[in-house]
Design a protein around this motif. Structure first.
Motif, mmCIF file in Angstrom:
data_model
loop_
_atom_site.group_PDB
_atom_site.id
_atom_site.type_symbol
_atom_site.label_atom_id
_atom_site.label_comp_id
_atom_site.label_asym_id
_atom_site.label_seq_id
_atom_site.Cartn_x
_atom_site.Cartn_y
_atom_site.Cartn_z
ATOM 1 N N ALA A 199 -1.895 -51.989 46.163
ATOM 2 C CA ALA A 199 -1.344 -50.885 46.405
ATOM 3 C C ALA A 199 -1.154 -50.373 45.255
ATOM 4 N N GLY A 200 -0.853 -48.913 45.164
ATOM 5 C CA GLY A 200 -0.582 -48.163 43.871
ATOM 6 C C GLY A 200 -1.740 -47.867 43.049
ATOM 7 N N MET A 201 -1.244 -47.629 41.691
ATOM 8 C CA MET A 201 -2.219 -46.948 40.666
ATOM 9 C C MET A 201 -3.431 -47.765 40.736
ATOM 10 N N GLY A 202 -3.431 -49.030 40.784
ATOM 11 C CA GLY A 202 -4.370 -50.128 40.653
ATOM 12 C C GLY A 202 -5.501 -49.832 41.738
ATOM 13 N N ALA A 203 -4.866 -49.806 42.944
ATOM 14 C CA ALA A 203 -5.693 -49.789 44.218
ATOM 15 C C ALA A 203 -6.266 -48.209 44.136
ATOM 16 N N PHE A 204 -5.512 -47.122 43.692
ATOM 17 C CA PHE A 204 -6.042 -45.737 43.652
ATOM 18 C C PHE A 204 -7.262 -45.617 42.739
ATOM 19 N N ASP A 231 -7.681 -44.788 46.950
ATOM 20 C CA ASP A 231 -6.757 -44.746 47.766
ATOM 21 C C ASP A 231 -5.540 -45.608 47.442
ATOM 22 N N PRO A 232 -4.397 -45.084 47.161
ATOM 23 C CA PRO A 232 -3.041 -45.889 46.395
ATOM 24 C C PRO A 232 -2.499 -46.689 47.763
ATOM 25 N N LEU A 233 -2.691 -46.498 48.984
ATOM 26 C CA LEU A 233 -2.380 -47.296 50.144
ATOM 27 C C LEU A 233 -3.852 -47.436 50.984
ATOM 28 N N PRO A 234 -4.469 -48.604 50.481
ATOM 29 C CA PRO A 234 -5.647 -48.869 51.345
ATOM 30 C C PRO A 234 -5.466 -49.257 52.671
ATOM 31 N N GLN A 235 -6.306 -49.048 53.698
ATOM 32 C CA GLN A 235 -6.175 -49.222 55.120
ATOM 33 C C GLN A 235 -5.961 -50.753 55.206
ATOM 34 N N ALA A 236 -6.502 -51.452 54.430
ATOM 35 C CA ALA A 236 -6.413 -53.172 54.520
ATOM 36 C C ALA A 236 -4.773 -53.509 54.288
ATOM 37 N N GLY A 283 5.196 -35.330 39.139
ATOM 38 C CA GLY A 283 5.060 -34.023 39.105
ATOM 39 C C GLY A 283 3.458 -33.749 40.131
ATOM 40 N N THR A 284 2.524 -34.371 39.813
ATOM 41 C CA THR A 284 1.331 -34.223 40.359
ATOM 42 C C THR A 284 0.693 -35.476 40.796
ATOM 43 N N GLY A 285 -0.438 -35.452 41.319
ATOM 44 C CA GLY A 285 -1.297 -36.704 42.105
ATOM 45 C C GLY A 285 -0.347 -37.098 43.327
ATOM 46 N N PHE A 286 -0.793 -38.268 43.793
ATOM 47 C CA PHE A 286 -0.477 -38.848 45.153
ATOM 48 C C PHE A 286 0.930 -39.192 45.195
ATOM 49 N N ARG A 287 1.495 -38.869 46.401
ATOM 50 C CA ARG A 287 3.119 -38.974 46.701
ATOM 51 C C ARG A 287 3.398 -40.401 46.598
ATOM 52 N N SER A 288 4.731 -40.782 46.514
ATOM 53 C CA SER A 288 5.198 -42.226 46.376
ATOM 54 C C SER A 288 4.689 -42.980 47.450
ATOM 55 N N ILE A 289 4.079 -44.143 47.004
ATOM 56 C CA ILE A 289 3.729 -45.113 47.896
ATOM 57 C C ILE A 289 4.740 -45.789 48.449
ATOM 58 N N THR A 339 14.374 -42.374 55.703
ATOM 59 C CA THR A 339 13.420 -41.749 56.124
ATOM 60 C C THR A 339 13.323 -40.138 56.276
ATOM 61 N N GLU A 340 14.932 -40.042 56.357
ATOM 62 C CA GLU A 340 14.866 -38.376 56.512
ATOM 63 C C GLU A 340 15.370 -37.670 55.476
ATOM 64 N N GLY A 341 16.134 -36.520 55.514
ATOM 65 C CA GLY A 341 16.869 -35.833 54.292
ATOM 66 C C GLY A 341 15.671 -35.229 53.530
ATOM 67 N N LEU A 342 15.828 -34.872 52.191
ATOM 68 C CA LEU A 342 14.869 -34.379 51.542
ATOM 69 C C LEU A 342 13.662 -35.096 51.323
ATOM 70 N N TYR A 343 13.675 -36.353 51.651
ATOM 71 C CA TYR A 343 12.647 -37.304 51.342
ATOM 72 C C TYR A 343 11.627 -37.209 52.375
ATOM 73 N N ALA A 344 11.844 -36.317 53.489
ATOM 74 C CA ALA A 344 11.005 -36.417 54.779
ATOM 75 C C ALA A 344 9.861 -35.840 54.226
#
Length: 339
Positions: free
Chosen positions: A39-44, A49-54, A75-81, A120-125
Motif C-alpha cells: 500500500a502507499g506510494m510504492g503500490a501507486f 492504486d495506493p490501496l490495491p484490492q488485494a 495538497g494534491t494527489g491521492f487521499r491518505s491511505i 472516522t468522523e469530524g473534519l476527517y470525514a
C-alpha cells in the motif's frame, strides 16, 4: 495456534522498521501467519492504486493488520491511505499511548498517558465543497450521536481494563456548540456508568497548554478526530517524538496497528531508522490479542535496551543500526519470556 495477519511494510523506511518489529514480535513465541501486501506510494507507482484490492481483501480476511508508514502527497494527489483504511473497515477508535522511555531526552520524566481519538468522523470525514465562482472552500465536521457514544464508551471500557483511574474529555464546546456540545453531553451521560473512573473535561486549547506544563497530572484522554490528531502528536513530543510512540486503530471486528511517523524517504535503505514506534505498535497488537505476557515482555525489553545508550539508534545518540536495535530488543524479549 497462529494468528493470521496482513503485513504492510509501507514506504521509505517502512520495510526496515517492520522487519525489525516482526523479529521482536516473533521473539515472544507468539506465532503469526503473515500475509505480506503493499500500500502507499510504492503500490501507486507499481500498479496505479495506493490501496490495491488485494490488500483490502487480505485485511477483510485476516481482520488484523500490522503496517509501516505510508507516504501521502501533500495538497494534491491521492487521499491518505491511513484514513481510507480506517474508514473502509470502520476503525473508529485510535489509541495512542505515550510513556516515557529512558534516555529519550524528552522534556519530562514519568509521563504515562493514553489518548483515545474518534477515528472516522469530524473534519476527517472528507466532506468538502468548493465554490469555484466565489472561491469558497467548505469542510463539514460531521459528528453523529452513535459515533460519539461508541468512542467515549470504548475509552471508558479500555481505561477500566488497563486500570486507569481518570478520563478527561477534550472538546471545543464553547465555540462548536452543536458538535462539541453533543460530544461533551454524551461524555457526561456515559460517565455515570463508570463510577470507578474520575471524569472531567477540558477545552482543547487549554488542554494543549496544560499538557506542556504538567502532563503528569493527566491519565487518559478522549477526544474528537482533529483534536486527537493534534494532541497525540503533542503528547508524543513529551516523551521523545513520533519515533517512540505506537498506535492502534480498533473497530468492532478489525484492528490495524501502525507507525504514525513519516516514511522518511531521505534515509530509506541506510539502516539508521529507529523502529521503536512500530515495535510499540506490535506490543499493542499483542495486548489486543490477549497475549498480555508477550506484550509485557516487549515493553520491558524496550526499557532494558533504552537503559543502555550504546544500543540506541543515531537519532537518540547511539550507533546501532535498525537491525541491530531490533536484535537487541528481541534478545531481551526472549530473556523476559524465559524468566
Amino acid at each position: 495456534m497462529a494468528y493470521s495477519a496482513t503485513l504492510i511494510p509501507g514506504d521509505g523506511i517502512g520495510p526496515e522498521v517492520i522487519d525489525a518489529a516482526v523479529k521482536v514480535i516473533e521473539a515472544t513465541g507468539v506465532v503469526f501467519d503473515w500475509d505480506r501486501q503493499e500500500a502507499g506510494m510504492g503500490a501507486f507507482e507499481d500498479g496505479g492504486d495506493p490501496l490495491p484490492q488485494a490488500t483490502i481483501d487480505s485485511i477483510d480476511r485476516t481482520r488484523l493488520a500490522f503496517k509501516g508508514p505510508l507516504t501521502t502527497p501533500v495538497g494534491t494527489g491521492f487521499r491518505s491511505i491511513n484514513v481510507r483504511i480506517r474508514q473502509h473497515f470502520d476503525l473508529y477508535a485510535n489509541i495512542r499511548p505515550c510513556e516515557t522511555l529512558p534516555n529519550t531526552h524528552g522534556p519530562f520524566e514519568g509521563v504515562d498517558l493514553m489518548l483515545y481519538r474518534e477515528n472516522t468522523e469530524g473534519l476527517y470525514a472528507g466532506i468538502e465543497y468548493f465554490d469555484k465562482k466565489n472561491q469558497i472552500a467548505d469542510s463539514i465536521a460531521r459528528a453523529t450521536r452513535g459515533g460519539c457514544e461508541r468512542i467515549i464508551r470504548f475509552a471508558f471500557e479500555d481505561a477500566q481494563r488497563r486500570g486507569r483511574k481518570r478520563l478527561t474529555l477534550v472538546h471545543k464546546a464553547n465555540i462548536l456548540k452543536e458538535t462539541g456540545g453533543m460530544f461533551l453531553s454524551i461524555g457526561k451521560e456515559i460517565a455515570s456508568d463508570f463510577p470507578d473512573i474520575a471524569f472531567d473535561d477540558r477545552i482543547v486549547d487549554n488542554m494543549a497548554m496544560q499538557l506542556v506544563i504538567h502532563p503528569q497530572d493527566f491519565d487518559s484522554i478522549v477526544t474528537t478526530n482533529l483534536f486527537g490528531d493534534i494532541l497525540s502528536d503533542l503528547m508524543s513530543g513529551l516523551v521523545g517524538g513520533l519515533g517512540v510512540t505506537g498506535s492502534a486503530n480498533i473497530g468492532a471486528d478489525c484492528a490495524v496497528f501502525e507507525a504514525v511517523h513519516g516514511s522518511a524517504p531521505d534515509i530509506a535503505g541506510q539502516g539508521i531508522a529507529n523502529p521503536t514506534a512500530v515495535i510499540r505498535s506490535g506490543e499493542m497488537m499483542l495486548k489486543h490479542l490477549g497475549e498480555d505476557a508477550a506484550a509485557e515482555a516487549v515493553r520491558l525489553a524496550l526499557h532494558d535496551v533504552y537503559s543502555d545508550p550504546s544500543k540506541l539508534t543515531g537519532d537518540l545518540g547511539g550507533t546501532a543500526t535498525t537491525a541491530a536495535f531490533g536484535d537487541a530488543v528481541a534478545e531481551r524479549v526472549r530473556a523476559h519470556v524465559a524468566a
